[in-house]
Design a protein around this motif. Structure first.
Motif, PDB file in Angstrom:
ATOM      1  N   PHE A 222       6.981   7.295   1.785  1.00  0.00           N
ATOM      2  CA  PHE A 222       6.785   8.741   1.907  1.00  0.00           C
ATOM      3  C   PHE A 222       6.889   9.171   3.359  1.00  0.00           C
ATOM      4  CE2 PHE A 222       2.760   6.541   1.967  1.00  0.00           C
ATOM      5  CZ  PHE A 222       2.085   7.091   3.035  1.00  0.00           C
ATOM      6  N   LYS A 223       7.148  10.457   3.566  1.00  0.00           N
ATOM      7  CA  LYS A 223       7.223  11.069   4.894  1.00  0.00           C
ATOM      8  C   LYS A 223       5.815  11.292   5.404  1.00  0.00           C
ATOM      9  CE  LYS A 223       9.389  13.605   8.115  1.00  0.00           C
ATOM     10  NZ  LYS A 223       8.735  13.187   9.334  1.00  0.00           N
ATOM     11  N   ILE A 224       5.583  10.948   6.658  1.00  0.00           N
ATOM     12  CA  ILE A 224       4.262  11.137   7.253  1.00  0.00           C
ATOM     13  C   ILE A 224       4.181  12.574   7.778  1.00  0.00           C
ATOM     14  CG2 ILE A 224       2.664  10.343   9.023  1.00  0.00           C
ATOM     15  CD1 ILE A 224       4.215   7.690   9.025  1.00  0.00           C
ATOM     16  N   LYS A 225       3.152  13.284   7.371  1.00  0.00           N
ATOM     17  CA  LYS A 225       2.982  14.662   7.824  1.00  0.00           C
ATOM     18  C   LYS A 225       2.580  14.679   9.298  1.00  0.00           C
ATOM     19  CE  LYS A 225       1.666  16.790   3.487  1.00  0.00           C
ATOM     20  NZ  LYS A 225       0.662  17.598   2.794  1.00  0.00           N
ATOM     21  N   ASN A 226       3.066  15.682  10.015  1.00  0.00           N
ATOM     22  CA  ASN A 226       2.747  15.916  11.420  1.00  0.00           C
ATOM     23  C   ASN A 226       3.151  14.765  12.335  1.00  0.00           C
ATOM     24  OD1 ASN A 226       1.566  18.385  10.738  1.00  0.00           O
ATOM     25  ND2 ASN A 226      -0.387  17.410  10.351  1.00  0.00           N
ATOM     26  N   ARG A 227       4.055  13.902  11.876  1.00  0.00           N
ATOM     27  CA  ARG A 227       4.549  12.795  12.698  1.00  0.00           C
ATOM     28  C   ARG A 227       6.007  12.550  12.361  1.00  0.00           C
ATOM     29  NH1 ARG A 227       0.823   7.650  12.532  1.00  0.00           N
ATOM     30  NH2 ARG A 227       2.205   7.123  14.238  1.00  0.00           N
ATOM     31  N   ARG A 228       6.678  11.859  13.245  1.00  0.00           N
ATOM     32  CA  ARG A 228       8.052  11.441  12.960  1.00  0.00           C
ATOM     33  C   ARG A 228       7.997  10.134  12.194  1.00  0.00           C
ATOM     34  NH1 ARG A 228      10.917  11.451  18.692  1.00  0.00           N
ATOM     35  NH2 ARG A 228       9.804  13.226  19.496  1.00  0.00           N
ATOM     36  N   GLY A 229       8.823  10.002  11.217  1.00  0.00           N
ATOM     37  CA  GLY A 229       8.940   8.724  10.541  1.00  0.00           C
ATOM     38  C   GLY A 229       8.409   8.712   9.125  1.00  0.00           C
ATOM     39  N   TYR A 230       8.464   7.514   8.559  1.00  0.00           N
ATOM     40  CA  TYR A 230       8.090   7.284   7.168  1.00  0.00           C
ATOM     41  C   TYR A 230       7.109   6.126   7.089  1.00  0.00           C
ATOM     42  CZ  TYR A 230      12.002  10.290   6.033  1.00  0.00           C
ATOM     43  OH  TYR A 230      12.846  11.364   5.932  1.00  0.00           O
ATOM     44  N   ALA A 231       6.374   6.057   5.986  1.00  0.00           N
ATOM     45  CA  ALA A 231       5.427   4.971   5.765  1.00  0.00           C
ATOM     46  C   ALA A 231       5.689   4.353   4.402  1.00  0.00           C
ATOM     47  CB  ALA A 231       3.998   5.492   5.825  1.00  0.00           C
ATOM     48  N   ALA A 232       5.333   3.084   4.277  1.00  0.00           N
ATOM     49  CA  ALA A 232       5.449   2.372   3.010  1.00  0.00           C
ATOM     50  C   ALA A 232       4.098   1.734   2.701  1.00  0.00           C
ATOM     51  CB  ALA A 232       6.528   1.304   3.088  1.00  0.00           C
ATOM     52  N   VAL A 233       3.665   1.827   1.438  1.00  0.00           N
ATOM     53  CA  VAL A 233       2.386   1.275   1.015  1.00  0.00           C
ATOM     54  C   VAL A 233       2.617   0.373  -0.189  1.00  0.00           C
ATOM     55  CG1 VAL A 233       0.078   1.821   0.144  1.00  0.00           C
ATOM     56  CG2 VAL A 233       1.157   3.330   1.782  1.00  0.00           C
ATOM     57  N   CYS A 234       2.023  -0.822  -0.160  1.00  0.00           N
ATOM     58  CA  CYS A 234       2.131  -1.760  -1.275  1.00  0.00           C
ATOM     59  C   CYS A 234       1.083  -2.853  -1.105  1.00  0.00           C
ATOM     60  CB  CYS A 234       3.515  -2.376  -1.314  1.00  0.00           C
ATOM     61  SG  CYS A 234       3.731  -3.567  -2.643  1.00  0.00           S
ATOM     62  N   CYS A 235       0.327  -3.123  -2.146  1.00  0.00           N
ATOM     63  CA  CYS A 235      -0.618  -4.259  -2.176  1.00  0.00           C
ATOM     64  C   CYS A 235      -1.510  -4.309  -0.940  1.00  0.00           C
ATOM     65  CB  CYS A 235       0.131  -5.566  -2.317  1.00  0.00           C
ATOM     66  SG  CYS A 235       1.155  -5.679  -3.765  1.00  0.00           S
ATOM     67  N   SER A 236      -2.155  -3.233  -0.601  1.00  0.00           N
ATOM     68  CA  SER A 236      -3.068  -3.137   0.548  1.00  0.00           C
ATOM     69  C   SER A 236      -2.373  -3.350   1.890  1.00  0.00           C
ATOM     70  CB  SER A 236      -4.215  -4.134   0.407  1.00  0.00           C
ATOM     71  OG  SER A 236      -4.936  -3.876  -0.761  1.00  0.00           O
ATOM     72  N   HIS A 237      -1.082  -3.123   1.956  1.00  0.00           N
ATOM     73  CA  HIS A 237      -0.331  -3.191   3.204  1.00  0.00           C
ATOM     74  C   HIS A 237       0.215  -1.804   3.507  1.00  0.00           C
ATOM     75  CE1 HIS A 237      -0.162  -7.431   2.017  1.00  0.00           C
ATOM     76  NE2 HIS A 237       0.007  -7.689   3.299  1.00  0.00           N
ATOM     77  N   LEU A 238       0.232  -1.445   4.781  1.00  0.00           N
ATOM     78  CA  LEU A 238       0.796  -0.181   5.230  1.00  0.00           C
ATOM     79  C   LEU A 238       1.737  -0.471   6.383  1.00  0.00           C
ATOM     80  CD1 LEU A 238       0.814   2.968   5.329  1.00  0.00           C
ATOM     81  CD2 LEU A 238      -0.975   2.763   7.035  1.00  0.00           C
ATOM     82  N   THR A 239       2.971   0.008   6.296  1.00  0.00           N
ATOM     83  CA  THR A 239       3.929  -0.151   7.382  1.00  0.00           C
ATOM     84  C   THR A 239       4.546   1.201   7.694  1.00  0.00           C
ATOM     85  OG1 THR A 239       5.733  -0.695   5.868  1.00  0.00           O
ATOM     86  CG2 THR A 239       4.484  -2.529   6.762  1.00  0.00           C
ATOM     87  N   GLU A 240       5.056   1.329   8.919  1.00  0.00           N
ATOM     88  CA  GLU A 240       5.688   2.572   9.347  1.00  0.00           C
ATOM     89  C   GLU A 240       7.046   2.269   9.942  1.00  0.00           C
ATOM     90  OE1 GLU A 240       3.207   4.642  12.079  1.00  0.00           O
ATOM     91  OE2 GLU A 240       1.503   4.676  10.726  1.00  0.00           O
ATOM     92  N   GLY A 241       7.957   3.236   9.857  1.00  0.00           N
ATOM     93  CA  GLY A 241       9.285   3.102  10.438  1.00  0.00           C
ATOM     94  C   GLY A 241       9.909   4.458  10.656  1.00  0.00           C
TER      95      GLY A 241
END
Length: 51
Positions: A11-30
């Motif tokens: 999903f798109k991160i609000k008020n920031r540049r970039g996207y985030a991914a969530v799966c199995c208690s992990h969070l990553t950004e790109g």
């Protein structure tokens, strides 16, 4: 994406540049959805630490 059996939500991160991914208690950004997914693949490969 290698995490085909697991549900990865990107999903798109609000008020920031970039996207985030969530799966199995992990969070990553790109900067792009693809980069966030690739980083998630790497995060899911890591073994859980014993505590």
């Amino acid at each position: 994406m290698r995490a085909s059996k697991k549900t990865v939500r990107i999903f798109k991160i609000k008020n920031r540049r970039g996207y985030a991914a969530v799966c199995c208690s992990h969070l990553t950004e790109g900067k792009t959805p693809r980069q966030a997914a690739e980083r998630m693949d790497k995060a899911l490969k890591r073994k859980k630490k014993r505590s």
